[in-house]
Enzyme design. Structure first.
Site, PDB file in Angstrom:
ATOM      1  N   ILE A 122       0.842  -1.192   0.000  1.00 54.68           N
ATOM      2  CA  ILE A 122       0.000   0.000   0.000  1.00 54.68           C
ATOM      3  C   ILE A 122       0.881   1.247   0.000  1.00 54.68           C
ATOM      4  O   ILE A 122       1.878   1.315   0.713  1.00 54.68           O
ATOM      5  CB  ILE A 122      -0.936   0.015   1.218  1.00 54.68           C
ATOM      6  CG1 ILE A 122      -1.772  -1.279   1.270  1.00 54.68           C
ATOM      7  CG2 ILE A 122      -1.833   1.242   1.203  1.00 54.68           C
ATOM      8  CD1 ILE A 122      -2.714  -1.468   0.116  1.00 54.68           C
ATOM      9  N   ASP A 210       4.628  -9.496   5.875  1.00 60.24           N
ATOM     10  CA  ASP A 210       4.802  -8.090   5.546  1.00 60.24           C
ATOM     11  C   ASP A 210       5.599  -7.968   4.253  1.00 60.24           C
ATOM     12  O   ASP A 210       6.421  -8.835   3.930  1.00 60.24           O
ATOM     13  CB  ASP A 210       5.548  -7.370   6.672  1.00 60.24           C
ATOM     14  CG  ASP A 210       4.647  -7.049   7.860  1.00 60.24           C
ATOM     15  OD1 ASP A 210       3.452  -7.407   7.810  1.00 60.24           O
ATOM     16  OD2 ASP A 210       5.142  -6.460   8.834  1.00 60.24           O
ATOM     17  N   GLU A 294      -1.350  -6.974  15.613  1.00 60.89           N
ATOM     18  CA  GLU A 294      -0.504  -7.922  16.346  1.00 60.89           C
ATOM     19  C   GLU A 294      -1.065  -8.213  17.732  1.00 60.89           C
ATOM     20  O   GLU A 294      -0.990  -9.347  18.226  1.00 60.89           O
ATOM     21  CB  GLU A 294       0.913  -7.376  16.447  1.00 60.89           C
ATOM     22  CG  GLU A 294       1.913  -8.353  17.027  1.00 60.89           C
ATOM     23  CD  GLU A 294       3.337  -7.852  16.886  1.00 60.89           C
ATOM     24  OE1 GLU A 294       3.991  -8.185  15.874  1.00 60.89           O
ATOM     25  OE2 GLU A 294       3.804  -7.120  17.786  1.00 60.89           O
TER      26      GLU A 294
END
Length: 345
Positions: A122, A210, A294
């Protein structure tokens, strides 16, 4: 990789099994056949360093059936003496030397599995995508079919990367967000939604990572299990009191100070598509917690124990933590970056 490290590693504390308990467990595993003595699951050994403080008695895993492999299907794994290789609920903790990849590759190829890798690129995070995909082609699930699911608000910026046969990139256009915290929280809802729409029909397992990472060594089918979590590299040697769980009682992610097994990273997790859908659906329907997705991930995994735990080999930052001897391999590592530059543009 959002806030990968927030504390320095501390001296490890351990819960150890007594000789009698150890003997009873081994007898139970051999004669009852729970599947823990499989080519991918190590024996519990004496350890000098390992994961954080883990408490509690072995428990059942509702709705999850662990694989039942015979100990005679191949060589038993080489046990590590220096790390914790089994959780209190008898799930394996995967380190180098605790699995036989040849046996596992044969088993998963026979099942003709397809693995999905989800990444969110993004805004300016799209700059990390090329390195992630190129290194994934070198090290991630080599010899198996893979779908790369790239969630992005900039589809035109997705780079072209040469892929092996049976591996394909799939660009999923999603809206951007003003804050990186919003991206962090919303990604779980998007993964949950696409599990129902596509992933359940296209892949057998999902791995969620990630985008600001690179693969540096083998990451293969040894990580495939119904519900998989990764020990956070900043806390795998820490005592439970040091874990940065959500402490506000009004939050759904709240974990009291006397509870908790390990502290898991939000940057690398996965499992079967059905299990990932349950996890992401439960975590995204909540208010923003101390460490965003998380925190909710750690709350969910306290209530729904992982069937497999990955060592910090699978999520590491060499620039901040160096390369300690206990880490025989660094499999997936953080890419150096300027957080302010990337997050706010």
């Amino acid at each position: 990789m959002a806030e990968l490290l927030r504390t320095k590693a501390r001296k490890p504390q351990y819960c150890s099994l007594g000789p009698v308990a150890f003997l009873l467990i081994m007898i139970f595993l051999v004669f009852v056949g729970t599947g823990v003595l499989s080519p991918r699951m190590p024996m519990l050994g004496t350890r000098q360093e390992g994961a954080g403080e883990a408490a509690g008695k072995p428990i059942s895993l509702p709705g999850v059936t662990l694989p039942r492999y015979s100990v005679f299907q191949g060589h038993l794994p080489i046990s590590r003496k220096d790390v914790l290789v089994l959780t209190p609920w008898l799930a394996p903790i995967v380190w180098e030397g605790t699995f036989n990849i040849d046996i596992l590759n044969e088993q998963f190829r026979a099942q003709n599995v397809t693995i999905g890798l989800t990444v969110f690129a993004i805004k300016k995070y799209v700059v990390f995508l090329k390195l992630l995909l190129e290194t994934a082609e070198e090290h991630f699930m080599v010899g198996h079919e893979v779908n790369y699911y790239v969630f992005t608000d900039r589809p035109a910026a997705v780079p072209r990367v040469a892929l092996r046969g049976g591996r394909r990139p799939l660009v999923l256009e999603v809206p951007g967000a003003a804050r990186w915290q919003d991206v962090s929280m919303r990604r779980l809802g998007m993964i949950s939604s696409f599990c129902a729409q596509r992933f359940l029909h296209e892949v057998d397992f999902l791995v969620c990572t990630d985008v600001d990472m690179r693969f540096r060594d083998h990451v293969g089918v040894e990580i495939l299990s119904p519900r998989v979590a990764t020990l956070h590299p900043g806390f795998f040697r820490a005592a439970r009191r040091a874990f940065t769980y959500e402490r506000r009682p009004q939050s759904r992610a709240h974990i009291p100070r006397d509870q908790g097994d390990f502290y898991y990273s939000g940057a690398f997790f996965g499992g079967s598509v059905a299990e990932v859908q349950r996890l992401t659906a439960a975590c995204h329907r909540a208010i923003e917690a101390a460490w965003h997705d998380e925190s909710h991930l750690n709350r969910y995994l306290l209530d729904h124990k992982p069937t497999e735990v990955l060592s910090p080999e699978y999520m590491w930052d060499e620039r901040l933590l160096g390369w300690p001897a206990v880490m025989e391999k660094l499999r997936c590592v953080a890419v150096p970056k300027d957080h302010r530059e990337i997050r706010h543009r």
